[in-house]
Enzyme design. Structure first.
Site, PDB file in Angstrom:
ATOM      1  N   LYS A  54       0.834  -1.209   0.000  1.00  0.00           N
ATOM      2  CA  LYS A  54       0.000   0.000   0.000  1.00  0.00           C
ATOM      3  C   LYS A  54       0.866   1.255   0.000  1.00  0.00           C
ATOM      4  CE  LYS A  54      -3.777  -2.510   2.228  1.00  0.00           C
ATOM      5  NZ  LYS A  54      -4.518  -2.839   3.463  1.00  0.00           N
ATOM      6  N   GLN A  98      -4.403  -1.674   9.742  1.00  0.00           N
ATOM      7  CA  GLN A  98      -4.439  -3.002   9.142  1.00  0.00           C
ATOM      8  C   GLN A  98      -5.077  -4.006  10.100  1.00  0.00           C
ATOM      9  OE1 GLN A  98      -3.645  -3.630   5.963  1.00  0.00           O
ATOM     10  NE2 GLN A  98      -4.054  -5.812   6.118  1.00  0.00           N
ATOM     11  N   ASP A 121     -10.866   3.118   4.663  1.00  0.00           N
ATOM     12  CA  ASP A 121     -11.334   1.732   4.588  1.00  0.00           C
ATOM     13  C   ASP A 121     -12.861   1.645   4.531  1.00  0.00           C
ATOM     14  OD1 ASP A 121      -9.445  -0.363   4.435  1.00  0.00           O
ATOM     15  OD2 ASP A 121      -8.839  -0.079   6.528  1.00  0.00           O
TER      16      ASP A 121
HETATM   17  N1  GUN Z   1      -7.239  -6.838   6.328  1.00  0.00           N
HETATM   18  C1  GUN Z   1      -7.748  -7.555   5.295  1.00  0.00           C
HETATM   19  N2  GUN Z   1      -8.361  -6.750   4.432  1.00  0.00           N
HETATM   20  C2  GUN Z   1      -8.252  -5.504   4.910  1.00  0.00           C
HETATM   21  C3  GUN Z   1      -8.691  -4.236   4.462  1.00  0.00           C
HETATM   22  O1  GUN Z   1      -9.335  -4.074   3.421  1.00  0.00           O
HETATM   23  N3  GUN Z   1      -8.354  -3.180   5.232  1.00  0.00           N
HETATM   24  C4  GUN Z   1      -7.667  -3.318   6.376  1.00  0.00           C
HETATM   25  N4  GUN Z   1      -7.408  -2.229   7.074  1.00  0.00           N
HETATM   26  N5  GUN Z   1      -7.258  -4.469   6.838  1.00  0.00           N
HETATM   27  C5  GUN Z   1      -7.549  -5.555   6.101  1.00  0.00           C
END
Ligand code: GUN
Length: 289
Positions: A54, A98, A121
């Site tokens: 990311k 995350q 998110d």
């Molecule tokens: N863990 C798995 N998928 C995601 C996501 O889309 N966002 C975040 N923050 N954590 C994740």
């Protein structure tokens, strides 16, 4: 069967990133550099890999990225205070914590704590509510990526029978809501569904988001179905890495019956990352408006 279109998620993601880069340039002309903060509180190497990717994506399109790492043995208050600090910073427009988090951290408190205006998110209850009410602010990245792939492949959603396999808060639930918003007739299946095959076989569109390797094959599909594989499963093998990634769909089998199929890897995954960039520039534009 006849002609099957295999979706190229990397190509569509590249287009999305080009659009984002243009928006970043426009913001730059107004003296705004979009900033994304990523927060990692985990020793899991899949999670740290995702977070690194990311950050790399941000760099490529001119978004500034900030990273905070918290030892998973630290008290939850460390994470809460980090979020409070990031909420207050003017150079941070998007905040991504995350998931998953350590057991001693209250995940719901974390999601509530992120400023909903920086919630790229789309997991804050206010943003979840807005999505369900049909007035979305930030659409969660993976479902948003799926919708973009369907649009790019010219799949008409109005009146479509769609079966979503999986009901997570991150993928299945928001995706079901987005498809409903586009006038599909949506069935959401899950681990307690009594006759999964009946629901997949009768569907024009099947989205697999259950996290079970290759469990959907041609026998579960209607001829000509559109199939979107959201699964990203690590399967152990004897390779140097010790694993490979595979989807929830048995691609070789399913592609014989599908009219359009999005493979995994190479479909939704790159789109998820691209949509995070979209949400981050949207957050930056709205916060500096
Ligand atoms: N863990 C798995 N998928 C995601 C996501 O889309 N966002 C975040 N923050 N954590 C994740």
């Amino acid at each position: 069967s006849g002609m099957t279109t295999v979706i190229d998620g990397n190509a569509v993601a590249e287009d999305v990133r080009a659009d984002v880069a243009a928006t970043v340039d426009a913001l730059d002309a107004e003296g705004v550099t979009p900033g994304l903060a990523t927060v990692l509180m985990s020793d899991d190497d899949a999670s740290s890999t995702y977070v690194s990717m990311k950050q790399r994506d941000c760099e490529e399109v001119g978004i500034e990225s900030f990273h905070v790492e918290i030892d998973p043995d630290e008290p939850a208050s460390e994470l809460y205070e980090t979020i409070d600090d990031l909420n207050a910073r003017e150079d941070v427009h998007g905040i991504l914590v995350q998931l998953p988090l350590p057991d001693h951290v209250d995940e719901r408190e974390v999601l509530r704590r992120v400023d909903p205006a920086k919630d790229v998110d789309g997991f804050h209850p206010e943003n979840v509510g807005r999505l369900v009410a049909g007035d979305p602010r930030f659409v969660p990245c993976t479902p948003n990526g799926v919708m973009r792939l369907l649009d790019d492949a010219d799949v008409p959603l109005d009146g479509l029978d769609a079966t979503v396999v999986g009901r997570s808060n991150i993928v299945g639930k928001p995706l079901s809501n987005l498809l409903l918003q586009e006038n599909a007739t949506v069935t959401t299946c899950h681990s307690r569904t009594t006759d999964l095959e009946a629901h997949t076989r009768s569907a024009d569109l099947v989205v697999a988001a259950a996290g079970i390797p290759e469990f959907i094959d041609a026998s579960m599909l209607a001829e000509g179905a559109v199939v979107i594989d959201v699964g990203t499963n690590r399967v152990e093998d004897s390779s140097e890495k010790g694993y490979h990634l595979t989807g929830d769909v048995d691609f070789e089998s399913a592609k014989e019956k599908a009219s359009v199929i999005s493979p995994s890897p190479g479909g939704v995954g790159p789109m998820t990352r691209a949509m995070l960039l979209v949400n981050t520039v949207e957050a930056a534009a709205a916060l500096t408006d």
